[in-house]
Design a protein around this motif. Structure first.
Motif, PDB file in Angstrom:
ATOM      1  N   ALA A  31      11.848   4.137   3.257  1.00 45.94           N
ATOM      2  CA  ALA A  31      10.732   4.327   4.169  1.00 45.94           C
ATOM      3  C   ALA A  31       9.399   4.067   3.491  1.00 45.94           C
ATOM      4  O   ALA A  31       8.499   3.476   4.071  1.00 45.94           O
ATOM      5  N   CYS A  32       9.290   4.507   2.257  1.00 47.84           N
ATOM      6  CA  CYS A  32       8.010   4.420   1.557  1.00 47.84           C
ATOM      7  C   CYS A  32       8.227   3.839   0.165  1.00 47.84           C
ATOM      8  O   CYS A  32       9.132   4.279  -0.551  1.00 47.84           O
ATOM      9  N   ALA A  96       8.172   2.900  -7.147  1.00 47.39           N
ATOM     10  CA  ALA A  96       8.968   4.058  -6.740  1.00 47.39           C
ATOM     11  C   ALA A  96       9.277   3.947  -5.253  1.00 47.39           C
ATOM     12  O   ALA A  96       8.513   3.327  -4.503  1.00 47.39           O
ATOM     13  N   ALA A  97      10.376   4.570  -4.838  1.00 49.21           N
ATOM     14  CA  ALA A  97      10.779   4.463  -3.440  1.00 49.21           C
ATOM     15  C   ALA A  97      11.392   5.759  -2.943  1.00 49.21           C
ATOM     16  O   ALA A  97      12.012   6.513  -3.709  1.00 49.21           O
ATOM     17  N   SER A  98      11.209   5.977  -1.648  1.00 46.41           N
ATOM     18  CA  SER A  98      11.813   7.132  -0.989  1.00 46.41           C
ATOM     19  C   SER A  98      12.385   6.679   0.354  1.00 46.41           C
ATOM     20  O   SER A  98      11.760   5.875   1.052  1.00 46.41           O
ATOM     21  N   GLY A 103       5.431  13.631   1.853  1.00 45.13           N
ATOM     22  CA  GLY A 103       4.355  14.521   2.238  1.00 45.13           C
ATOM     23  C   GLY A 103       3.011  14.058   1.705  1.00 45.13           C
ATOM     24  O   GLY A 103       2.017  14.042   2.421  1.00 45.13           O
ATOM     25  N   TYR A 104       3.010  13.694   0.438  1.00 46.16           N
ATOM     26  CA  TYR A 104       1.788  13.187  -0.190  1.00 46.16           C
ATOM     27  C   TYR A 104       2.178  11.983  -1.009  1.00 46.16           C
ATOM     28  O   TYR A 104       2.935  12.105  -1.978  1.00 46.16           O
ATOM     29  N   PRO A 108       4.489  12.120  -7.605  1.00 45.59           N
ATOM     30  CA  PRO A 108       5.708  11.472  -8.136  1.00 45.59           C
ATOM     31  C   PRO A 108       6.998  12.148  -7.699  1.00 45.59           C
ATOM     32  O   PRO A 108       8.009  11.460  -7.497  1.00 45.59           O
ATOM     33  N   ASN A 109       6.980  13.450  -7.531  1.00 49.46           N
ATOM     34  CA  ASN A 109       8.200  14.169  -7.172  1.00 49.46           C
ATOM     35  C   ASN A 109       8.728  13.803  -5.791  1.00 49.46           C
ATOM     36  O   ASN A 109       9.869  14.157  -5.457  1.00 49.46           O
ATOM     37  N   GLU A 110       7.948  13.110  -5.005  1.00 52.49           N
ATOM     38  CA  GLU A 110       8.392  12.696  -3.676  1.00 52.49           C
ATOM     39  C   GLU A 110       9.415  11.554  -3.729  1.00 52.49           C
ATOM     40  O   GLU A 110      10.062  11.249  -2.751  1.00 52.49           O
TER      41      GLU A 110
END
Length: 123
Positions: A31-32, A96-98, A103-104, A108-110
């Motif tokens: 998604a991101c 990086a990818a999620s 949320g923000y 990095p933890n996302e």
């Protein structure tokens, strides 16, 4: 999901570079996708982020107006066009990818998926 960055190099101040992050695996479900950087002696910081579609990208204040993030979903690739580079842009740049909305974007933890990084040096 595997992320592989490319395009890092050494350039003179005022120059341009384009970084690419190629995603494999279940990349289409990401998604991101976001670019972070870490300069020597500094914490990792978010640079720019982009969702799969339909939303405006985010930029840090440090790069707004100089950098542009884009995404080619057909190629599972995210790009970071960097113009008017400054010595303070020198850093290792990471993709990086999620698979979920974050949320923000600059936290990095996302992001559970990370690339190995590509070095950008501006002199």
């Amino acid at each position: 999901v595997q992320l592989v960055e490319s395009g890092g190099s050494s350039v003179e101040a005022g120059g341009s570079l384009r970084l690419a992050c190629a995603a494999s695996g279940s990349a289409a479900s990401m998604a991101c996708m976001t670019w972070f950087r870490r300069a020597p002696g500094k914490q990792r910081e978010g640079v720019a982020a982009i969702y799969h579609s339909g939303r405006e990208p985010w930029y840090s204040e440090a790069v707004k107006g100089r950098f542009s993030i884009s995404r080619d979903n057909a190629k599972n690739t995210v790009y970071l066009q960097m113009n008017s580079l400054k010595p303070e842009d020198t850093a290792m740049y990471y993709c990086a990818a999620s698979s979920r909305f974050v949320g923000y974007w600059a936290r990095p933890n996302e992001y559970p998926y990370w690339g190995q990084g590509t070095q950008v040096t501006v002199s």
